[in-house]
Design a protein around this motif. Structure first.
Motif, mmCIF file in Angstrom:
data_model
loop_
_atom_site.group_PDB
_atom_site.id
_atom_site.type_symbol
_atom_site.label_atom_id
_atom_site.label_comp_id
_atom_site.label_asym_id
_atom_site.label_seq_id
_atom_site.Cartn_x
_atom_site.Cartn_y
_atom_site.Cartn_z
ATOM 1 N N THR A 147 -29.427 -11.256 -14.302
ATOM 2 C CA THR A 147 -30.592 -10.983 -13.467
ATOM 3 C C THR A 147 -31.480 -9.939 -14.131
ATOM 4 N N VAL A 148 -32.764 -10.214 -14.187
ATOM 5 C CA VAL A 148 -33.716 -9.276 -14.779
ATOM 6 C C VAL A 148 -33.870 -8.073 -13.846
ATOM 7 N N VAL A 166 -37.655 -5.715 -21.709
ATOM 8 C CA VAL A 166 -36.937 -6.412 -20.639
ATOM 9 C C VAL A 166 -35.494 -5.915 -20.645
ATOM 10 N N VAL A 167 -34.915 -5.719 -19.454
ATOM 11 C CA VAL A 167 -33.499 -5.384 -19.324
ATOM 12 C C VAL A 167 -32.865 -6.385 -18.362
ATOM 13 N N ILE A 168 -31.719 -6.954 -18.765
ATOM 14 C CA ILE A 168 -31.005 -7.947 -17.958
ATOM 15 C C ILE A 168 -29.627 -7.417 -17.590
ATOM 16 N N LYS A 169 -29.271 -7.534 -16.320
ATOM 17 C CA LYS A 169 -27.930 -7.164 -15.851
ATOM 18 C C LYS A 169 -27.039 -8.394 -15.894
ATOM 19 N N HIS A 170 -25.852 -8.248 -16.487
ATOM 20 C CA HIS A 170 -24.921 -9.369 -16.623
ATOM 21 C C HIS A 170 -23.743 -9.224 -15.665
ATOM 22 N N ILE A 188 -38.942 -8.952 -12.616
ATOM 23 C CA ILE A 188 -37.778 -8.315 -11.996
ATOM 24 C C ILE A 188 -37.243 -9.198 -10.864
ATOM 25 N N GLY A 189 -35.918 -9.336 -10.830
ATOM 26 C CA GLY A 189 -35.254 -10.153 -9.813
ATOM 27 C C GLY A 189 -35.030 -11.594 -10.228
ATOM 28 N N HIS A 213 -36.094 -5.179 -31.009
ATOM 29 C CA HIS A 213 -35.075 -4.142 -30.827
ATOM 30 C C HIS A 213 -34.149 -4.620 -29.712
ATOM 31 N N PHE A 214 -32.848 -4.703 -29.996
ATOM 32 C CA PHE A 214 -31.876 -5.246 -29.041
ATOM 33 C C PHE A 214 -30.773 -4.232 -28.785
ATOM 34 N N GLU A 215 -30.486 -4.004 -27.506
ATOM 35 C CA GLU A 215 -29.422 -3.076 -27.127
ATOM 36 C C GLU A 215 -28.439 -3.737 -26.166
ATOM 37 N N ILE A 216 -27.203 -3.254 -26.182
ATOM 38 C CA ILE A 216 -26.207 -3.547 -25.158
ATOM 39 C C ILE A 216 -25.891 -2.212 -24.492
ATOM 40 N N ARG A 217 -26.014 -2.155 -23.181
ATOM 41 C CA ARG A 217 -25.836 -0.912 -22.431
ATOM 42 C C ARG A 217 -24.762 -1.070 -21.356
ATOM 43 N N THR A 218 -24.254 0.072 -20.912
ATOM 44 C CA THR A 218 -23.299 0.079 -19.799
ATOM 45 C C THR A 218 -24.013 0.310 -18.463
ATOM 46 N N THR A 219 -25.295 0.711 -18.530
ATOM 47 C CA THR A 219 -26.150 0.808 -17.344
ATOM 48 C C THR A 219 -27.508 0.236 -17.733
ATOM 49 N N ALA A 220 -28.428 0.224 -16.770
ATOM 50 C CA ALA A 220 -29.754 -0.315 -17.058
ATOM 51 C C ALA A 220 -30.639 0.672 -17.810
#
Length: 239
Positions: A147-148, A166-170, A188-189, A213-220
């Motif tokens: 979800t975006v 853009v940040v996506i929650k998995h 968003i959503g 630029h690509f990141e993997i995060r533990t939070t948004a």
């Protein structure tokens, strides 16, 4: 005188008898010849009929043999096709189902440039993600379904250095971030699938040239990034 008359009468009677016999013989010969001719014609007709019957019988036998052979060939083909279909079906059951990729690279036809934790004057401390060098306008896809939660300029809230982002929650509790975009195609959503286009790469924000630029995060939020290359390789993605 009487003897002469008598002698003549005998000779005349004898001649008449011979003539009658000869005539009778000739008649018999004619009758016999006619009978022989008729018999010959009848025999020829019978022979012709027999020959025609034999030809018809032979043709019928050949036709039946050809029909039998064609039926046998058709049956053999049907049996072979049925066996092939059964074998294909059995092979399909035995073959493991091909699973859809769980994670993918966010772009294609790239060159890895700045890496995670790399030091440099472009960042406040060290680099927080992995850069993919690609031309502006390259399609950017979701590395994994989710979800975006962030989308837009100013790093989507993480600061102007990221440009459009853009940040996506998995579903696994992780987040992916995509920055320096030329255009954002999600909001968003919005729910996105793995491999779905979400944006186009660009050169916005604090960027020295076109790249993603690509990141993997533990939070948004900024400051929670982990090594994205190690993470993706752990998911079976080749870089």
């Amino acid at each position: 005188m009487n003897q002469r008359v008598t002698s003549r009468s005998v000779r005349t009677s004898s001649l008449r008898t011979r003539a009658a016999v000869l005539a009778a013989g000739m008649g018999a010969t004619v009758v016999l010849g006619t009978g022989v001719a008729a018999a010959a014609e009848a025999s020829a007709a019978t022979a012709a009929t027999s020959a025609a019957s034999a030809v018809q019988a032979q043709a019928a036998a050949q036709a039946k043999a050809a029909e039998t052979q064609a039926a046998a060939v058709a049956k053999a083909k049907a049996v072979a096709a049925k066996k092939a279909a059964a074998a294909k079906k059995a092979a399909a059951k035995k073959a493991p189902a091909k699973k859809a990729a769980s994670w993918v690279n966010p772009v294609s036809h790239y060159k890895l440039s700045a890496s995670y934790a790399q030091a440099g004057g472009m960042w406040q401390s060290t680099h927080s993600g992995q850069d993919y060098a690609v031309p502006t306008g390259t399609k950017v896809v979701a590395a994994h379904g989710g979800t975006v939660v962030k989308a837009g300029p100013n790093g989507a809230g993480d600061g102007p250095a990221y440009g459009n982002a853009v940040v996506i929650k998995h579903g696994n509790g992780m987040y992916s971030q995509y920055a320096h975009l030329s255009k954002v195609n999600v909001k968003i959503g919005q729910i996105v699938k793995t491999g779905q286009r979400i944006a186009f790469s660009g050169n916005t924000g604090n960027s020295s040239g076109p790249h993603l630029h690509f990141e993997i995060r533990t939070t948004a939020n900024y400051g929670t990034a982990v090594d994205p290359v190690r993470f993706l390789r752990g998911k079976g993605v080749s870089l």
